[in-house]
Design a protein around this motif. Structure first.
Motif, PDB file in Angstrom:
ATOM      1  N   ARG A 127      83.072  -6.158  80.424  1.00 35.82           N
ATOM      2  CA  ARG A 127      83.839  -4.936  80.154  1.00 35.82           C
ATOM      3  C   ARG A 127      85.177  -5.253  79.500  1.00 35.82           C
ATOM      4  O   ARG A 127      85.662  -4.493  78.651  1.00 35.82           O
ATOM      5  CB  ARG A 127      84.041  -4.145  81.445  1.00 35.82           C
ATOM      6  N   GLU A 128      85.777  -6.384  79.859  1.00 30.91           N
ATOM      7  CA  GLU A 128      87.040  -6.778  79.226  1.00 30.91           C
ATOM      8  C   GLU A 128      86.843  -7.052  77.743  1.00 30.91           C
ATOM      9  O   GLU A 128      87.656  -6.647  76.894  1.00 30.91           O
ATOM     10  CB  GLU A 128      87.622  -8.005  79.920  1.00 30.91           C
ATOM     11  N   LEU A 129      85.737  -7.716  77.398  1.00 25.89           N
ATOM     12  CA  LEU A 129      85.456  -7.988  75.986  1.00 25.89           C
ATOM     13  C   LEU A 129      85.175  -6.701  75.216  1.00 25.89           C
ATOM     14  O   LEU A 129      85.659  -6.516  74.097  1.00 25.89           O
ATOM     15  CB  LEU A 129      84.254  -8.937  75.873  1.00 25.89           C
ATOM     16  N   VAL A 130      84.394  -5.811  75.819  1.00 25.13           N
ATOM     17  CA  VAL A 130      84.066  -4.544  75.154  1.00 25.13           C
ATOM     18  C   VAL A 130      85.330  -3.710  74.945  1.00 25.13           C
ATOM     19  O   VAL A 130      85.506  -3.086  73.882  1.00 25.13           O
ATOM     20  CB  VAL A 130      83.020  -3.767  75.977  1.00 25.13           C
ATOM     21  N   ALA A 131      86.226  -3.700  75.931  1.00 23.31           N
ATOM     22  CA  ALA A 131      87.477  -2.959  75.789  1.00 23.31           C
ATOM     23  C   ALA A 131      88.340  -3.548  74.679  1.00 23.31           C
ATOM     24  O   ALA A 131      89.023  -2.812  73.952  1.00 23.31           O
ATOM     25  CB  ALA A 131      88.239  -2.966  77.120  1.00 23.31           C
ATOM     26  N   LYS A 132      88.299  -4.868  74.530  1.00 24.09           N
ATOM     27  CA  LYS A 132      89.121  -5.534  73.518  1.00 24.09           C
ATOM     28  C   LYS A 132      88.676  -5.167  72.111  1.00 24.09           C
ATOM     29  O   LYS A 132      89.529  -5.026  71.209  1.00 24.09           O
ATOM     30  CB  LYS A 132      89.042  -7.053  73.722  1.00 24.09           C
ATOM     31  N   ILE A 133      87.371  -4.996  71.873  1.00 25.85           N
ATOM     32  CA  ILE A 133      86.892  -4.698  70.513  1.00 25.85           C
ATOM     33  C   ILE A 133      86.761  -3.197  70.263  1.00 25.85           C
ATOM     34  O   ILE A 133      86.422  -2.795  69.148  1.00 25.85           O
ATOM     35  CB  ILE A 133      85.544  -5.383  70.225  1.00 25.85           C
ATOM     36  N   HIS A 134      87.027  -2.366  71.274  1.00 29.27           N
ATOM     37  CA  HIS A 134      87.003  -0.920  71.100  1.00 29.27           C
ATOM     38  C   HIS A 134      87.909  -0.529  69.922  1.00 29.27           C
ATOM     39  O   HIS A 134      88.971  -1.112  69.753  1.00 29.27           O
ATOM     40  CB  HIS A 134      87.492  -0.234  72.384  1.00 29.27           C
ATOM     41  N   PRO A 135      87.513   0.410  69.067  1.00 30.96           N
ATOM     42  CA  PRO A 135      86.407   1.369  69.184  1.00 30.96           C
ATOM     43  C   PRO A 135      85.073   0.885  68.603  1.00 30.96           C
ATOM     44  O   PRO A 135      84.137   1.670  68.499  1.00 30.96           O
ATOM     45  CB  PRO A 135      86.918   2.569  68.383  1.00 30.96           C
ATOM     46  N   LEU A 136      84.980  -0.379  68.222  1.00 30.46           N
ATOM     47  CA  LEU A 136      83.712  -0.888  67.693  1.00 30.46           C
ATOM     48  C   LEU A 136      82.665  -0.951  68.810  1.00 30.46           C
ATOM     49  O   LEU A 136      82.993  -1.201  69.972  1.00 30.46           O
ATOM     50  CB  LEU A 136      83.908  -2.273  67.082  1.00 30.46           C
ATOM     51  N   VAL A 137      81.425  -0.752  68.432  1.00 23.72           N
ATOM     52  CA  VAL A 137      80.310  -0.809  69.378  1.00 23.72           C
ATOM     53  C   VAL A 137      79.833  -2.252  69.486  1.00 23.72           C
ATOM     54  O   VAL A 137      79.453  -2.870  68.488  1.00 23.72           O
ATOM     55  CB  VAL A 137      79.145   0.090  68.908  1.00 23.72           C
ATOM     56  N   ALA A 138      79.861  -2.796  70.684  1.00 29.18           N
ATOM     57  CA  ALA A 138      79.361  -4.152  70.905  1.00 29.18           C
ATOM     58  C   ALA A 138      77.838  -4.158  70.798  1.00 29.18           C
ATOM     59  O   ALA A 138      77.161  -3.292  71.361  1.00 29.18           O
ATOM     60  CB  ALA A 138      79.788  -4.649  72.279  1.00 29.18           C
ATOM     61  N   VAL A 139      77.306  -5.136  70.064  1.00 31.34           N
ATOM     62  CA  VAL A 139      75.862  -5.295  69.905  1.00 31.34           C
ATOM     63  C   VAL A 139      75.512  -6.701  70.374  1.00 31.34           C
ATOM     64  O   VAL A 139      76.087  -7.677  69.890  1.00 31.34           O
ATOM     65  CB  VAL A 139      75.418  -5.111  68.439  1.00 31.34           C
ATOM     66  N   GLU A 140      74.572  -6.786  71.316  1.00 32.76           N
ATOM     67  CA  GLU A 140      74.205  -8.121  71.810  1.00 32.76           C
ATOM     68  C   GLU A 140      72.732  -8.212  72.127  1.00 32.76           C
ATOM     69  O   GLU A 140      72.089  -7.240  72.519  1.00 32.76           O
ATOM     70  CB  GLU A 140      74.981  -8.482  73.082  1.00 32.76           C
ATOM     71  N   LYS A 141      72.212  -9.412  71.949  1.00 32.77           N
ATOM     72  CA  LYS A 141      70.863  -9.752  72.399  1.00 32.77           C
ATOM     73  C   LYS A 141      70.917 -11.129  73.050  1.00 32.77           C
ATOM     74  O   LYS A 141      71.440 -12.081  72.480  1.00 32.77           O
ATOM     75  CB  LYS A 141      69.871  -9.744  71.223  1.00 32.77           C
ATOM     76  N   SER A 142      70.486 -11.200  74.267  1.00 36.64           N
ATOM     77  CA  SER A 142      70.275 -12.476  74.942  1.00 36.64           C
ATOM     78  C   SER A 142      68.853 -12.426  75.477  1.00 36.64           C
ATOM     79  O   SER A 142      68.607 -11.781  76.505  1.00 36.64           O
ATOM     80  CB  SER A 142      71.277 -12.693  76.082  1.00 36.64           C
ATOM     81  N   PRO A 143      67.895 -13.054  74.804  1.00 37.09           N
ATOM     82  CA  PRO A 143      66.499 -12.959  75.255  1.00 37.09           C
ATOM     83  C   PRO A 143      66.291 -13.347  76.708  1.00 37.09           C
ATOM     84  O   PRO A 143      65.351 -12.864  77.354  1.00 37.09           O
ATOM     85  CB  PRO A 143      65.775 -13.919  74.302  1.00 37.09           C
TER      86      PRO A 143
END
Length: 301
Positions: free
Chosen positions: A100-116
């Motif tokens: 959540r800290e990382l997502v808040a830091k890049i806001h307002p961009l939408v975080a996109v991730e894939k970890s299989p």
């Protein structure tokens, strides 16, 4: 805080390419494989607890590269060292708090991730929803023959071996990657049964490869993002991602090495094989298992 997007799929299902393409959207930020939800607390990523993917040191590379890029604006040995200190200061935090800290830091961009590795255990995906109740989930599928063939070509099927995708014959044991394809996708389906319909989408990777602009625009509309020509054109250049290359020596990976070696999208037509032919990784002429065929048909193959 913008709700993140998670790509759910077994490895070798076009996830690296799709993650980088979606992450190049002007309203998004494509992350490397963070593997954070493999564990409950950050310190556990530094403790080897099993032989499956997620227990190796290289599984931390994506997190270190992401922190370096987000907080220092570059990925160098110095910024990765800074990222190590950043993680050490949060070692007793839950991975949800760190994410959540990382997502808040890049806001307002939408975080996109894939970890299989998230798809190995439903509990890992549940952790995602607990951290982000409004997250979106894109279930990316690939034909079992194509996915399994690709898995077997990478380090002689190491991934399948590590998740115990093994068939015991009368005289020997063999690596059988279709078990992992089936079980990972069943895990995804079981998890998505708990997710509201408007927060999930399933899409065939082969369709995106064959007509990327059409399907990328479709995904954008589902996410409520721009789908104009300029935005789609940016997404056609995954090689522009700051994570679409090898990192500094102390954080080389964070993604599929094959993708890191050649991250550009190369237009091509993907041939979808039939479900009733002998599979190429076996020498006994056997084909796909009935349960695999049934699930593949459910996915539209």
């Amino acid at each position: 805080m913008a709700a993140p997007l998670f790509l759910l799929a077994p490895p070798r299902s076009y996830t690296s390419l799709m993650n980088a393409m979606l992450g190049q959207h002007p309203q998004c930020f494509g992350l490397p494989e963070l593997c954070l939800f493999n564990v409950e607390r950050l310190i556990e990523l530094w403790i080897r607890t099993s032989d499956e993917m997620g227990g190796e040191a290289r599984m931390r590379h994506g997190l270190l590269r992401a922190v370096a890029e987000i907080y220092a604006g570059e990925q160098t040995m110095a910024s990765v060292q800074m990222a190590s200190h950043w993680c050490a200061a949060r070692q007793h935090c839950t991975t949800a708090e760190v994410y959540r800290e990382l997502v808040a830091k890049i806001h307002p961009l939408v975080a996109v991730e894939k970890s299989p590795a998230y798809t190995i255990d439903v509990k890992r995906m549940v952790r995602i929803r607990e951290a982000f109740p409004d997250a979106r989930f894109l279930h990316l599928t690939r034909h079992p023959v194509g996915q399994c063939k690709s898995v077997m070509s990478l380090y002689e099927g190491t991934y399948a071996l590590r998740v115990n995708s093994i068939e015991f014959l009368e005289d020997r044991a063999i690596i059988e990657p279709q078990f992992a394809w089936h079980d990972s996708n069943v895990n995804i389906l079981d998890f998505l049964d708990t997710v509201p319909a408007n927060q999930q989408m399933r899409i065939r990777g082969e369709d995106v490869m064959n007509d990327p602009k059409k399907y990328l625009a479709l995904i954008c509309r589902w996410l409520g993002l721009r789908d104009d020509d300029a935005a789609i054109e940016e997404m056609m250049h995954p090689e522009r991602s700051p994570f679409a290359c090898f990192g500094p020596i102390d954080a080389l990976f964070g993604n599929d090495p094959n993708f890191l070696s050649g991250p550009s999208f190369r237009p091509h037509r993907v041939k979808v094989p039939t479900l009733d032919q002998p599979v190429p990784w076996r020498s006994d002429g056997q084909g796909l298992k009935p349960a695999v065929v049934a699930l593949a048909r459910e996915f539209g193959y």
